[in-house]
Design a protein around this motif. Structure first.
Motif, PDB file in Angstrom:
ATOM      1  N   GLU A   1       0.814  -1.211   0.000  1.00 30.05           N
ATOM      2  CA  GLU A   1       0.000   0.000   0.000  1.00 30.05           C
ATOM      3  C   GLU A   1       0.855   1.271   0.000  1.00 30.05           C
ATOM      4  N   ARG A   2       2.072   1.175   0.519  1.00 31.26           N
ATOM      5  CA  ARG A   2       2.942   2.354   0.599  1.00 31.26           C
ATOM      6  C   ARG A   2       4.102   2.305  -0.381  1.00 31.26           C
ATOM      7  N   ALA A   3       4.156   1.245  -1.169  1.00 24.01           N
ATOM      8  CA  ALA A   3       5.314   1.050  -2.041  1.00 24.01           C
ATOM      9  C   ALA A   3       5.463   2.183  -3.052  1.00 24.01           C
ATOM     10  N   LEU A   4       4.377   2.590  -3.669  1.00 25.79           N
ATOM     11  CA  LEU A   4       4.468   3.616  -4.708  1.00 25.79           C
ATOM     12  C   LEU A   4       5.020   4.917  -4.138  1.00 25.79           C
ATOM     13  N   ALA A   5       4.463   5.368  -3.014  1.00 27.27           N
ATOM     14  CA  ALA A   5       4.944   6.615  -2.407  1.00 27.27           C
ATOM     15  C   ALA A   5       6.416   6.509  -2.020  1.00 27.27           C
ATOM     16  N   LEU A   6       6.821   5.358  -1.510  1.00 25.14           N
ATOM     17  CA  LEU A   6       8.214   5.181  -1.095  1.00 25.14           C
ATOM     18  C   LEU A   6       9.146   5.179  -2.290  1.00 25.14           C
ATOM     19  N   PHE A   7       8.799   4.457  -3.345  1.00 23.88           N
ATOM     20  CA  PHE A   7       9.623   4.438  -4.551  1.00 23.88           C
ATOM     21  C   PHE A   7       9.723   5.835  -5.163  1.00 23.88           C
ATOM     22  N   GLU A   8       8.618   6.529  -5.233  1.00 23.27           N
ATOM     23  CA  GLU A   8       8.629   7.857  -5.852  1.00 23.27           C
ATOM     24  C   GLU A   8       9.441   8.853  -5.036  1.00 23.27           C
ATOM     25  N   ALA A   9       9.394   8.734  -3.710  1.00 22.37           N
ATOM     26  CA  ALA A   9      10.112   9.690  -2.863  1.00 22.37           C
ATOM     27  C   ALA A   9      11.607   9.400  -2.804  1.00 22.37           C
ATOM     28  N   PHE A  10      11.968   8.140  -2.608  1.00 24.04           N
ATOM     29  CA  PHE A  10      13.386   7.811  -2.449  1.00 24.04           C
ATOM     30  C   PHE A  10      14.109   7.674  -3.786  1.00 24.04           C
ATOM     31  N   ARG A  11      13.406   7.249  -4.809  1.00 22.70           N
ATOM     32  CA  ARG A  11      13.958   7.083  -6.156  1.00 22.70           C
ATOM     33  C   ARG A  11      15.179   6.165  -6.168  1.00 22.70           C
ATOM     34  N   PRO A  12      15.006   4.916  -5.786  1.00 25.54           N
ATOM     35  CA  PRO A  12      16.150   4.001  -5.711  1.00 25.54           C
ATOM     36  C   PRO A  12      16.702   3.656  -7.083  1.00 25.54           C
ATOM     37  N   THR A  13      17.999   3.415  -7.115  1.00 22.59           N
ATOM     38  CA  THR A  13      18.626   2.842  -8.312  1.00 22.59           C
ATOM     39  C   THR A  13      18.804   1.337  -8.164  1.00 22.59           C
ATOM     40  N   LEU A  14      18.714   0.849  -6.919  1.00 18.64           N
ATOM     41  CA  LEU A  14      19.020  -0.540  -6.613  1.00 18.64           C
ATOM     42  C   LEU A  14      17.941  -1.104  -5.696  1.00 18.64           C
ATOM     43  N   PHE A  15      17.450  -2.306  -6.043  1.00 18.11           N
ATOM     44  CA  PHE A  15      16.389  -2.920  -5.249  1.00 18.11           C
ATOM     45  C   PHE A  15      16.573  -4.422  -5.228  1.00 18.11           C
ATOM     46  N   PHE A  16      16.523  -5.016  -4.021  1.00 19.27           N
ATOM     47  CA  PHE A  16      16.558  -6.470  -3.852  1.00 19.27           C
ATOM     48  C   PHE A  16      15.180  -6.916  -3.380  1.00 19.27           C
ATOM     49  N   GLY A  17      14.661  -7.967  -3.982  1.00 21.55           N
ATOM     50  CA  GLY A  17      13.351  -8.460  -3.576  1.00 21.55           C
ATOM     51  C   GLY A  17      13.239  -9.959  -3.750  1.00 21.55           C
ATOM     52  N   VAL A  18      12.131 -10.495  -3.281  1.00 19.49           N
ATOM     53  CA  VAL A  18      11.785 -11.896  -3.483  1.00 19.49           C
ATOM     54  C   VAL A  18      10.646 -11.933  -4.493  1.00 19.49           C
ATOM     55  N   PRO A  19      10.380 -13.095  -5.101  1.00 17.94           N
ATOM     56  CA  PRO A  19       9.357 -13.145  -6.155  1.00 17.94           C
ATOM     57  C   PRO A  19       8.008 -12.573  -5.751  1.00 17.94           C
ATOM     58  N   THR A  20       7.554 -12.814  -4.518  1.00 12.73           N
ATOM     59  CA  THR A  20       6.249 -12.291  -4.130  1.00 12.73           C
ATOM     60  C   THR A  20       6.222 -10.759  -4.148  1.00 12.73           C
TER      61      THR A  20
ATOM     62  N   PRO B   1       1.188 -21.230   2.159  1.00 13.37           N
ATOM     63  CA  PRO B   1       1.963 -20.830   3.343  1.00 13.37           C
ATOM     64  C   PRO B   1       3.373 -20.445   2.949  1.00 13.37           C
ATOM     65  N   ARG B   2       3.849 -19.334   3.461  1.00 13.94           N
ATOM     66  CA  ARG B   2       5.185 -18.842   3.124  1.00 13.94           C
ATOM     67  C   ARG B   2       5.914 -18.424   4.384  1.00 13.94           C
ATOM     68  N   ASN B   3       7.249 -18.452   4.310  1.00 10.60           N
ATOM     69  CA  ASN B   3       8.043 -17.952   5.421  1.00 10.60           C
ATOM     70  C   ASN B   3       8.254 -16.451   5.249  1.00 10.60           C
ATOM     71  N   ALA B   4       9.058 -15.870   6.128  1.00 13.99           N
ATOM     72  CA  ALA B   4       9.220 -14.413   6.124  1.00 13.99           C
ATOM     73  C   ALA B   4       9.860 -13.881   4.845  1.00 13.99           C
ATOM     74  N   LEU B   5      10.580 -14.730   4.114  1.00  9.91           N
ATOM     75  CA  LEU B   5      11.217 -14.308   2.868  1.00  9.91           C
ATOM     76  C   LEU B   5      10.365 -14.588   1.652  1.00  9.91           C
ATOM     77  N   GLY B   6       9.145 -15.113   1.861  1.00 13.63           N
ATOM     78  CA  GLY B   6       8.264 -15.364   0.738  1.00 13.63           C
ATOM     79  C   GLY B   6       8.423 -16.732   0.112  1.00 13.63           C
ATOM     80  N   LYS B   7       9.232 -17.595   0.705  1.00 11.35           N
ATOM     81  CA  LYS B   7       9.421 -18.934   0.166  1.00 11.35           C
ATOM     82  C   LYS B   7       8.298 -19.836   0.644  1.00 11.35           C
ATOM     83  N   VAL B   8       7.710 -20.608  -0.282  1.00  6.80           N
ATOM     84  CA  VAL B   8       6.615 -21.498   0.071  1.00  6.80           C
ATOM     85  C   VAL B   8       7.106 -22.563   1.046  1.00  6.80           C
ATOM     86  N   THR B   9       6.357 -22.743   2.125  1.00  3.58           N
ATOM     87  CA  THR B   9       6.672 -23.774   3.119  1.00  3.58           C
ATOM     88  C   THR B   9       5.765 -24.959   2.854  1.00  3.58           C
TER      89      THR B   9
END
Length: 489
Positions: free
Chosen positions: A228-247, A474-482
Protein backbone atom coordinates in the motif's frame (compact mmCIF):
# COMPACT_ATOMS: atom_id res chain seq x y z
CA UNK A 1 41.33 -6.14 11.76
CA UNK A 2 39.23 -8.37 9.54
CA UNK A 3 38.95 -7.45 5.90
CA UNK A 4 35.23 -6.94 6.42
CA UNK A 5 35.79 -4.21 9.00
CA UNK A 6 38.42 -2.60 6.77
CA UNK A 7 35.96 -2.54 3.85
CA UNK A 8 33.24 -1.00 6.04
CA UNK A 9 35.71 1.61 7.35
CA UNK A 10 35.89 3.16 3.89
CA UNK A 11 32.32 4.32 4.42
CA UNK A 12 32.06 4.68 8.19
CA UNK A 13 35.39 6.50 8.60
CA UNK A 14 36.43 7.90 5.22
CA UNK A 15 32.95 9.12 4.21
CA UNK A 16 31.92 10.22 7.69
CA UNK A 17 30.09 13.35 6.54
CA UNK A 18 28.14 11.64 3.77
CA UNK A 19 24.44 10.89 4.44
CA UNK A 20 24.28 7.10 4.41
CA UNK A 21 21.10 5.91 6.09
CA UNK A 22 17.47 6.94 5.93
CA UNK A 23 14.88 5.26 8.13
CA UNK A 24 11.21 4.59 7.54
CA UNK A 25 8.77 3.22 5.02
CA UNK A 26 6.94 6.50 4.41
CA UNK A 27 7.52 9.02 1.67
CA UNK A 28 9.50 11.22 4.07
CA UNK A 29 12.28 9.56 6.11
CA UNK A 30 11.81 9.41 9.87
CA UNK A 31 15.51 10.20 10.31
CA UNK A 32 18.71 10.51 8.26
CA UNK A 33 22.18 9.67 9.55
CA UNK A 34 25.61 10.23 8.09
CA UNK A 35 28.08 7.36 8.03
CA UNK A 36 30.04 9.10 10.76
CA UNK A 37 26.97 9.37 12.99
CA UNK A 38 26.28 5.69 12.45
CA UNK A 39 29.88 4.86 13.35
CA UNK A 40 29.61 6.83 16.59
CA UNK A 41 26.36 5.13 17.54
CA UNK A 42 27.81 1.68 16.77
CA UNK A 43 30.87 2.39 18.94
CA UNK A 44 28.68 3.49 21.83
CA UNK A 45 26.59 0.34 21.39
CA UNK A 46 29.80 -1.71 21.52
CA UNK A 47 30.64 0.04 24.77
CA UNK A 48 27.23 -0.81 26.20
CA UNK A 49 27.59 -4.48 25.24
CA UNK A 50 31.10 -4.67 26.67
CA UNK A 51 29.83 -2.96 29.81
CA UNK A 52 27.29 -5.75 30.19
CA UNK A 53 30.10 -8.28 30.15
CA UNK A 54 30.11 -9.53 26.55
CA UNK A 55 33.43 -10.63 25.11
CA UNK A 56 34.73 -12.02 21.82
CA UNK A 57 33.16 -15.36 20.98
CA UNK A 58 30.00 -14.78 23.02
CA UNK A 59 26.75 -15.30 21.17
CA UNK A 60 24.21 -12.49 21.13
CA UNK A 61 20.80 -13.16 19.61
CA UNK A 62 18.89 -10.34 17.91
CA UNK A 63 15.13 -10.80 17.71
CA UNK A 64 14.52 -7.50 15.96
CA UNK A 65 12.93 -6.12 12.84
CA UNK A 66 14.37 -3.58 10.42
CA UNK A 67 15.40 -0.75 12.70
CA UNK A 68 18.42 1.41 13.44
CA UNK A 69 19.38 -0.59 16.51
CA UNK A 70 19.67 -3.77 14.43
CA UNK A 71 22.37 -2.15 12.31
CA UNK A 72 24.09 -0.64 15.36
CA UNK A 73 24.17 -4.05 17.05
CA UNK A 74 25.48 -5.70 13.89
CA UNK A 75 28.39 -3.26 13.64
CA UNK A 76 29.03 -3.34 17.38
CA UNK A 77 29.04 -7.12 17.41
CA UNK A 78 31.52 -7.31 14.54
CA UNK A 79 33.83 -4.87 16.31
CA UNK A 80 33.75 -6.82 19.58
CA UNK A 81 34.16 -10.20 17.91
CA UNK A 82 30.73 -11.37 19.07
CA UNK A 83 28.82 -14.06 17.19
CA UNK A 84 25.44 -12.58 16.33
CA UNK A 85 22.41 -14.83 15.99
CA UNK A 86 19.65 -13.18 13.92
CA UNK A 87 16.21 -14.43 14.98
CA UNK A 88 13.09 -14.39 12.82
CA UNK A 89 10.55 -12.10 14.52
CA UNK A 90 7.79 -14.50 13.46
CA UNK A 91 9.24 -17.38 15.50
CA UNK A 92 7.13 -18.67 18.35
CA UNK A 93 7.81 -20.57 21.56
CA UNK A 94 8.81 -23.94 20.07
CA UNK A 95 11.18 -22.45 17.49
CA UNK A 96 12.72 -20.04 19.99
CA UNK A 97 13.25 -22.79 22.54
CA UNK A 98 15.29 -24.79 20.03
CA UNK A 99 17.37 -21.80 18.97
CA UNK A 100 18.13 -20.62 22.51
CA UNK A 101 19.00 -24.14 23.64
CA UNK A 102 21.23 -24.75 20.62
CA UNK A 103 23.06 -21.40 20.31
CA UNK A 104 23.21 -20.68 24.07
CA UNK A 105 23.35 -16.90 23.60
CA UNK A 106 24.49 -14.77 26.50
CA UNK A 107 21.37 -12.69 25.91
CA UNK A 108 18.58 -12.06 23.43
CA UNK A 109 18.01 -8.44 22.42
CA UNK A 110 14.31 -8.08 21.74
CA UNK A 111 11.19 -5.94 22.21
CA UNK A 112 8.66 -6.03 25.06
CA UNK A 113 6.00 -7.68 22.91
CA UNK A 114 8.29 -10.55 21.86
CA UNK A 115 10.16 -11.15 25.12
CA UNK A 116 7.35 -13.25 26.69
CA UNK A 117 7.79 -15.84 23.93
CA UNK A 118 11.33 -16.69 25.05
CA UNK A 119 11.95 -19.78 27.18
CA UNK A 120 11.92 -19.33 30.93
CA UNK A 121 15.35 -18.38 32.23
CA UNK A 122 16.50 -16.69 29.01
CA UNK A 123 18.36 -13.43 29.54
CA UNK A 124 16.34 -10.89 27.53
CA UNK A 125 17.55 -7.35 26.97
CA UNK A 126 15.05 -4.71 25.92
CA UNK A 127 16.35 -2.99 22.81
CA UNK A 128 15.02 0.39 23.87
CA UNK A 129 16.76 0.30 27.22
CA UNK A 130 19.97 -0.95 25.64
CA UNK A 131 19.92 1.87 23.06
CA UNK A 132 19.33 4.45 25.78
CA UNK A 133 22.25 3.06 27.76
CA UNK A 134 24.48 3.18 24.68
CA UNK A 135 23.53 6.79 23.98
CA UNK A 136 24.84 7.81 27.41
CA UNK A 137 28.25 6.24 26.91
CA UNK A 138 31.33 8.23 25.98
CA UNK A 139 34.29 5.79 26.09
CA UNK A 140 34.57 3.00 23.55
CA UNK A 141 36.12 -0.43 24.09
CA UNK A 142 39.37 -1.32 22.37
CA UNK A 143 39.34 -5.10 22.16
CA UNK A 144 41.61 -7.09 19.85
CA UNK A 145 39.87 -6.86 16.48
CA UNK A 146 38.71 -10.17 14.97
CA UNK A 147 40.37 -11.75 11.96
CA UNK A 148 38.85 -13.08 8.77
CA UNK A 149 38.29 -16.59 10.16
CA UNK A 150 36.43 -15.31 13.23
CA UNK A 151 32.75 -16.26 13.25
CA UNK A 152 30.43 -13.32 12.71
CA UNK A 153 26.98 -14.88 12.43
CA UNK A 154 25.10 -18.04 13.25
CA UNK A 155 22.12 -18.08 10.91
CA UNK A 156 19.62 -20.88 11.37
CA UNK A 157 18.40 -22.68 8.29
CA UNK A 158 14.71 -23.13 7.65
CA UNK A 159 14.83 -26.66 8.99
CA UNK A 160 12.96 -28.36 6.14
CA UNK A 161 14.50 -31.65 7.24
CA UNK A 162 14.45 -31.97 11.01
CA UNK A 163 15.47 -29.25 13.45
CA UNK A 164 17.02 -26.07 12.11
CA UNK A 165 20.83 -26.03 12.05
CA UNK A 166 22.98 -22.98 12.70
CA UNK A 167 25.24 -22.07 9.78
CA UNK A 168 28.38 -20.30 11.05
CA UNK A 169 29.43 -17.48 8.72
CA UNK A 170 32.81 -15.83 9.23
CA UNK A 171 34.00 -12.27 8.71
CA UNK A 172 35.82 -13.57 5.64
CA UNK A 173 32.66 -15.15 4.22
CA UNK A 174 30.76 -11.87 4.53
CA UNK A 175 33.62 -9.87 3.03
CA UNK A 176 34.01 -12.23 0.07
CA UNK A 177 30.29 -12.11 -0.60
CA UNK A 178 30.14 -8.32 -0.49
CA UNK A 179 33.18 -7.84 -2.72
CA UNK A 180 31.82 -10.32 -5.26
CA UNK A 181 28.41 -8.65 -5.44
CA UNK A 182 29.84 -5.13 -5.70
CA UNK A 183 31.80 -6.23 -8.77
CA UNK A 184 29.09 -8.42 -10.27
CA UNK A 185 26.27 -5.89 -9.88
CA UNK A 186 28.35 -2.68 -10.31
CA UNK A 187 27.31 -1.29 -6.92
CA UNK A 188 28.97 2.06 -6.12
CA UNK A 189 28.57 5.00 -3.74
CA UNK A 190 26.33 6.63 -6.35
CA UNK A 191 23.61 4.04 -5.85
CA UNK A 192 20.46 4.47 -3.81
CA UNK A 193 19.44 1.16 -2.26
CA UNK A 194 15.89 0.62 -1.03
CA UNK A 195 16.03 -2.06 1.69
CA UNK A 196 12.75 -3.82 2.45
CA UNK A 197 14.02 -7.34 3.17
CA UNK A 198 14.20 -8.52 6.81
CA UNK A 199 17.60 -8.15 8.41
CA UNK A 200 17.28 -11.47 10.25
CA UNK A 201 17.92 -13.23 6.92
CA UNK A 202 21.14 -13.33 4.87
CA UNK A 203 19.36 -11.80 1.85
CA UNK A 204 18.71 -8.58 3.72
CA UNK A 205 21.79 -8.64 5.97
CA UNK A 206 24.71 -10.30 4.15
CA UNK A 207 23.64 -9.01 0.73
CA UNK A 208 21.79 -5.79 1.45
CA UNK A 209 23.46 -4.28 4.52
CA UNK A 210 26.96 -5.53 3.75
CA UNK A 211 26.83 -4.28 0.14
CA UNK A 212 25.55 -0.91 1.36
CA UNK A 213 28.34 -0.49 3.91
CA UNK A 214 31.01 -1.80 1.54
CA UNK A 215 29.98 0.52 -1.29
CA UNK A 216 29.10 3.64 0.67
CA UNK A 217 25.83 4.05 -1.20
CA UNK A 218 22.68 5.50 0.36
CA UNK A 219 20.20 3.18 2.07
CA UNK A 220 16.56 3.75 2.89
CA UNK A 221 15.71 1.05 5.42
CA UNK A 222 11.99 0.32 5.50
CA UNK A 223 10.43 -1.80 8.27
CA UNK A 224 9.07 -4.19 5.64
CA UNK A 225 7.65 -4.27 2.13
CA UNK A 226 4.16 -2.75 2.27
CA UNK A 227 2.30 -2.83 -1.01
CA UNK A 228 0.00 0.00 0.00
CA UNK A 229 2.94 2.35 0.60
CA UNK A 230 5.31 1.05 -2.04
CA UNK A 231 4.47 3.62 -4.71
CA UNK A 232 4.94 6.62 -2.41
CA UNK A 233 8.21 5.18 -1.09
CA UNK A 234 9.62 4.44 -4.55
CA UNK A 235 8.63 7.86 -5.85
CA UNK A 236 10.11 9.69 -2.86
CA UNK A 237 13.39 7.81 -2.45
CA UNK A 238 13.96 7.08 -6.16
CA UNK A 239 16.15 4.00 -5.71
CA UNK A 240 18.63 2.84 -8.31
CA UNK A 241 19.02 -0.54 -6.61
CA UNK A 242 16.39 -2.92 -5.25
CA UNK A 243 16.56 -6.47 -3.85
CA UNK A 244 13.35 -8.46 -3.58
CA UNK A 245 11.79 -11.90 -3.48
CA UNK A 246 9.36 -13.14 -6.16
CA UNK A 247 6.25 -12.29 -4.13
CA UNK A 248 7.42 -8.66 -3.92
CA UNK A 249 7.80 -8.48 -7.70
CA UNK A 250 4.33 -9.96 -8.16
CA UNK A 251 2.90 -7.17 -5.98
CA UNK A 252 4.90 -4.49 -7.81
CA UNK A 253 3.22 -5.60 -11.03
CA UNK A 254 -0.02 -4.28 -9.55
CA UNK A 255 1.25 -0.68 -9.63
CA UNK A 256 -0.19 1.61 -12.34
CA UNK A 257 1.61 1.48 -15.68
CA UNK A 258 2.75 5.10 -15.59
CA UNK A 259 4.16 4.64 -12.09
CA UNK A 260 5.97 1.45 -13.15
CA UNK A 261 7.57 3.25 -16.09
CA UNK A 262 8.64 6.12 -13.83
CA UNK A 263 10.19 3.77 -11.27
CA UNK A 264 11.93 1.78 -13.99
CA UNK A 265 13.32 4.89 -15.65
CA UNK A 266 15.21 5.87 -12.49
CA UNK A 267 16.31 2.40 -11.40
CA UNK A 268 19.50 0.66 -12.45
CA UNK A 269 19.05 -2.87 -11.16
CA UNK A 270 16.37 -5.13 -9.71
CA UNK A 271 17.59 -8.41 -8.13
CA UNK A 272 15.48 -11.40 -7.13
CA UNK A 273 16.32 -14.37 -4.95
CA UNK A 274 15.37 -16.63 -2.02
CA UNK A 275 12.81 -18.45 -4.19
CA UNK A 276 12.45 -19.15 -7.93
CA UNK A 277 11.19 -16.23 -10.03
CA UNK A 278 8.52 -17.56 -12.43
CA UNK A 279 9.35 -16.87 -16.07
CA UNK A 280 6.03 -15.14 -16.66
CA UNK A 281 6.74 -12.69 -13.81
CA UNK A 282 10.14 -11.94 -15.38
CA UNK A 283 8.48 -11.15 -18.72
CA UNK A 284 5.65 -9.11 -17.19
CA UNK A 285 8.12 -7.03 -15.17
CA UNK A 286 10.24 -6.40 -18.25
CA UNK A 287 7.23 -5.13 -20.18
CA UNK A 288 5.88 -3.00 -17.36
CA UNK A 289 9.05 -1.58 -15.77
CA UNK A 290 11.47 -1.82 -18.69
CA UNK A 291 13.90 -3.95 -16.65
CA UNK A 292 14.94 -7.57 -16.76
CA UNK A 293 15.12 -8.74 -13.15
CA UNK A 294 18.50 -10.26 -12.34
CA UNK A 295 17.81 -13.63 -10.74
CA UNK A 296 20.56 -15.15 -8.62
CA UNK A 297 21.06 -18.19 -6.43
CA UNK A 298 22.50 -18.72 -3.00
CA UNK A 299 21.87 -20.35 0.34
CA UNK A 300 22.35 -19.48 3.99
CA UNK A 301 25.37 -21.76 4.05
CA UNK A 302 26.98 -20.48 0.85
CA UNK A 303 25.80 -16.88 0.47
CA UNK A 304 25.72 -15.94 -3.24
CA UNK A 305 27.20 -18.42 -5.71
CA UNK A 306 25.40 -18.10 -9.05
CA UNK A 307 23.70 -15.26 -10.88
CA UNK A 308 22.51 -14.03 -14.22
CA UNK A 309 24.99 -11.54 -15.68
CA UNK A 310 24.77 -7.79 -15.27
CA UNK A 311 26.03 -7.39 -18.83
CA UNK A 312 24.67 -10.14 -21.02
CA UNK A 313 21.59 -12.29 -21.28
CA UNK A 314 19.43 -12.58 -18.18
CA UNK A 315 17.67 -15.76 -19.08
CA UNK A 316 14.22 -16.26 -17.50
CA UNK A 317 13.82 -19.54 -15.66
CA UNK A 318 17.55 -19.84 -14.95
CA UNK A 319 19.80 -18.62 -12.14
CA UNK A 320 22.63 -17.82 -14.52
CA UNK A 321 26.35 -18.50 -14.25
CA UNK A 322 28.82 -19.09 -11.39
CA UNK A 323 30.00 -15.87 -9.75
CA UNK A 324 33.68 -14.96 -9.49
CA UNK A 325 35.85 -17.52 -7.64
CA UNK A 326 32.91 -19.94 -7.35
CA UNK A 327 33.17 -23.49 -8.67
CA UNK A 328 30.07 -25.59 -9.36
CA UNK A 329 29.40 -29.23 -10.15
CA UNK A 330 26.22 -31.04 -11.17
CA UNK A 331 26.49 -34.67 -10.08
CA UNK A 332 24.52 -37.91 -9.96
CA UNK A 333 23.74 -39.98 -6.87
CA UNK A 334 27.28 -41.41 -6.89
CA UNK A 335 28.88 -37.98 -7.06
CA UNK A 336 29.90 -38.23 -10.72
CA UNK A 337 29.58 -35.21 -13.00
CA UNK A 338 26.61 -35.49 -15.33
CA UNK A 339 26.38 -34.36 -18.95
CA UNK A 340 25.11 -30.90 -19.82
CA UNK A 341 21.34 -30.87 -19.92
CA UNK A 342 21.08 -33.72 -17.37
CA UNK A 343 19.55 -33.08 -13.95
CA UNK A 344 21.68 -33.76 -10.89
CA UNK A 345 22.56 -32.32 -7.51
CA UNK A 346 24.23 -28.90 -7.53
CA UNK A 347 27.43 -28.64 -5.50
CA UNK A 348 29.41 -25.45 -4.92
CA UNK A 349 32.79 -24.33 -3.58
CA UNK A 350 34.03 -20.78 -3.01
CA UNK A 351 35.29 -18.17 -0.52
CA UNK A 352 31.83 -17.27 0.78
CA UNK A 353 30.88 -20.88 1.60
CA UNK A 354 30.66 -21.46 5.34
CA UNK A 355 32.96 -23.80 7.25
CA UNK A 356 30.27 -25.75 9.08
CA UNK A 357 27.25 -25.95 11.35
CA UNK A 358 27.26 -24.81 14.95
CA UNK A 359 28.12 -27.74 17.22
CA UNK A 360 27.13 -30.25 14.54
CA UNK A 361 30.30 -31.97 13.30
CA UNK A 362 28.19 -34.83 11.95
CA UNK A 363 26.04 -32.53 9.85
CA UNK A 364 29.11 -30.57 8.73
CA UNK A 365 30.90 -33.71 7.54
CA UNK A 366 27.81 -34.86 5.66
CA UNK A 367 27.39 -31.44 4.01
CA UNK A 368 30.67 -31.55 2.07
CA UNK A 369 32.07 -34.04 -0.40
CA UNK A 370 35.68 -35.25 -0.43
CA UNK A 371 36.76 -32.35 -2.66
CA UNK A 372 35.27 -29.74 -0.35
CA UNK A 373 32.19 -28.97 -2.43
CA UNK A 374 29.04 -28.16 -0.45
CA UNK A 375 26.12 -30.46 -1.19
CA UNK A 376 23.31 -27.95 -1.77
CA UNK A 377 20.52 -30.53 -1.99
CA UNK A 378 19.15 -28.58 -4.96
CA UNK A 379 18.54 -30.29 -8.29
CA UNK A 380 19.89 -28.45 -11.31
CA UNK A 381 20.95 -28.85 -14.91
CA UNK A 382 23.61 -26.93 -16.83
CA UNK A 383 23.24 -25.80 -20.42
CA UNK A 384 26.09 -26.01 -22.91
CA UNK A 385 26.73 -22.29 -22.39
CA UNK A 386 26.98 -22.74 -18.62
CA UNK A 387 23.60 -21.33 -17.54
CA UNK A 388 22.17 -23.23 -14.58
CA UNK A 389 18.49 -24.09 -14.19
CA UNK A 390 17.08 -25.25 -10.86
CA UNK A 391 14.56 -28.09 -10.66
CA UNK A 392 13.68 -28.02 -6.98
CA UNK A 393 15.01 -29.69 -3.87
CA UNK A 394 16.29 -33.23 -4.07
CA UNK A 395 14.18 -33.96 -0.99
CA UNK A 396 11.07 -32.86 -2.95
CA UNK A 397 11.71 -35.17 -5.89
CA UNK A 398 8.61 -37.29 -6.56
CA UNK A 399 9.23 -40.91 -7.57
CA UNK A 400 6.14 -41.88 -9.55
CA UNK A 401 5.98 -45.36 -11.06
CA UNK A 402 9.75 -45.44 -11.57
CA UNK A 403 9.87 -41.96 -13.12
CA UNK A 404 11.41 -38.82 -11.62
CA UNK A 405 8.89 -35.98 -11.33
CA UNK A 406 10.23 -32.50 -10.55
CA UNK A 407 7.58 -30.34 -8.82
CA UNK A 408 8.90 -27.10 -10.28
CA UNK A 409 8.22 -28.26 -13.85
CA UNK A 410 4.55 -28.77 -12.98
CA UNK A 411 4.40 -25.54 -10.97
CA UNK A 412 5.65 -23.53 -13.94
CA UNK A 413 2.87 -24.92 -16.13
CA UNK A 414 0.27 -24.04 -13.52
CA UNK A 415 1.63 -20.52 -13.02
CA UNK A 416 1.27 -19.85 -16.74
CA UNK A 417 -2.48 -20.50 -16.61
CA UNK A 418 -4.96 -17.62 -16.26
CA UNK A 419 -6.52 -17.42 -12.83
CA UNK A 420 -3.53 -18.91 -10.97
CA UNK A 421 -1.67 -16.59 -8.61
CA UNK A 422 0.38 -19.19 -6.76
CA UNK A 423 1.06 -22.90 -7.17
CA UNK A 424 2.91 -25.64 -5.31
CA UNK A 425 3.24 -29.37 -6.01
CA UNK A 426 4.14 -32.06 -3.50
CA UNK A 427 4.41 -35.83 -3.57
CA UNK A 428 1.96 -37.97 -1.61
CA UNK A 429 2.03 -41.75 -1.05
CA UNK A 430 0.35 -43.96 -3.64
CA UNK A 431 -0.07 -47.73 -3.29
CA UNK A 432 0.47 -48.50 -6.96
CA UNK A 433 2.97 -45.87 -8.07
CA UNK A 434 4.87 -45.20 -4.86
CA UNK A 435 4.13 -41.48 -5.01
CA UNK A 436 1.89 -39.19 -7.01
CA UNK A 437 1.96 -35.41 -7.50
CA UNK A 438 -0.65 -33.31 -5.73
CA UNK A 439 -1.14 -29.66 -6.73
CA UNK A 440 -2.21 -26.72 -4.57
CA UNK A 441 -3.06 -23.35 -6.09
CA UNK A 442 -4.47 -19.96 -5.18
CA UNK A 443 -6.68 -18.24 -7.70
CA UNK A 444 -9.95 -18.43 -9.56
CA UNK A 445 -9.04 -21.09 -12.13
CA UNK A 446 -11.13 -24.25 -12.31
CA UNK A 447 -9.40 -27.49 -11.39
CA UNK A 448 -10.64 -29.11 -14.61
CA UNK A 449 -8.98 -26.42 -16.71
CA UNK A 450 -5.69 -26.87 -14.88
CA UNK A 451 -5.80 -30.61 -15.36
CA UNK A 452 -6.46 -30.13 -19.08
CA UNK A 453 -3.50 -27.74 -19.37
CA UNK A 454 -1.20 -30.19 -17.63
CA UNK A 455 -2.33 -33.03 -19.87
CA UNK A 456 -1.57 -30.92 -22.94
CA UNK A 457 1.92 -29.98 -21.83
CA UNK A 458 3.18 -32.79 -19.59
CA UNK A 459 3.65 -36.52 -19.70
CA UNK A 460 0.76 -38.41 -18.14
CA UNK A 461 2.73 -39.48 -15.05
CA UNK A 462 3.48 -35.81 -14.26
CA UNK A 463 -0.18 -34.74 -14.22
CA UNK A 464 -1.32 -34.17 -10.62
CA UNK A 465 -4.02 -36.50 -9.46
CA UNK A 466 -5.82 -33.62 -7.73
CA UNK A 467 -5.82 -29.81 -7.80
CA UNK A 468 -6.62 -28.24 -4.43
CA UNK A 469 -7.63 -24.59 -4.29
CA UNK A 470 -6.44 -22.63 -1.21
CA UNK A 471 -6.72 -18.99 -0.21
CA UNK A 472 -2.93 -18.58 -0.19
CA UNK A 473 0.12 -20.78 0.00
CA UNK A 474 1.96 -20.83 3.34
CA UNK A 475 5.19 -18.84 3.12
CA UNK A 476 8.04 -17.95 5.42
CA UNK A 477 9.22 -14.41 6.12
CA UNK A 478 11.22 -14.31 2.87
CA UNK A 479 8.26 -15.36 0.74
CA UNK A 480 9.42 -18.93 0.17
CA UNK A 481 6.61 -21.50 0.07
CA UNK A 482 6.67 -23.77 3.12
CA UNK A 483 5.40 -26.99 1.61
CA UNK A 484 5.42 -28.83 4.93
CA UNK A 485 2.49 -26.64 6.00
CA UNK A 486 0.27 -27.52 3.05
CA UNK A 487 -2.91 -29.41 4.03
CA UNK A 488 -1.84 -32.78 2.64
CA UNK A 489 -4.16 -35.66 3.55
Amino acid sequence: MSGLLEVFARSLRDAADVPGLELGGEAEPAATLSFGQLQTRARRMAGALAGRGLRAGDRLALQLGNRLETIELFLAGLRLGLVLVPVNVLYRERELAHLVTDAEPAAVVTTPDLAPLLPSGTVAWDVGALAAEAARRVPEPSPPLPGDAAPALIVYTSGTTGRAKGAVLSHGNLEANARTLLRAWRITDRDRYLGVLPLFHVHGLANGVCCWLASGCRLRLAPRFEHERALALFEAFRPTLFFGVPTVYVRLLELPEDAARSIGARARLFVSGSAPLPAHVFEAFRRRFGHEVLERYGMTETLMTVGNPYDGERRPGTVGLPLAAVEVRVVDAEGRDVRDGTTGELRVRGPAVFAGYWRRPDATAAAFDAAGFFRTGDLASRGKDGYLTLHGRASELILCGGFNVYPREIEEVLLEQPGVREAAVVGVPDERRGERPLAFYAGEAAAADLEAACRRQLASFKVPTAFVRVEALPRNALGKVTKSRLPVG
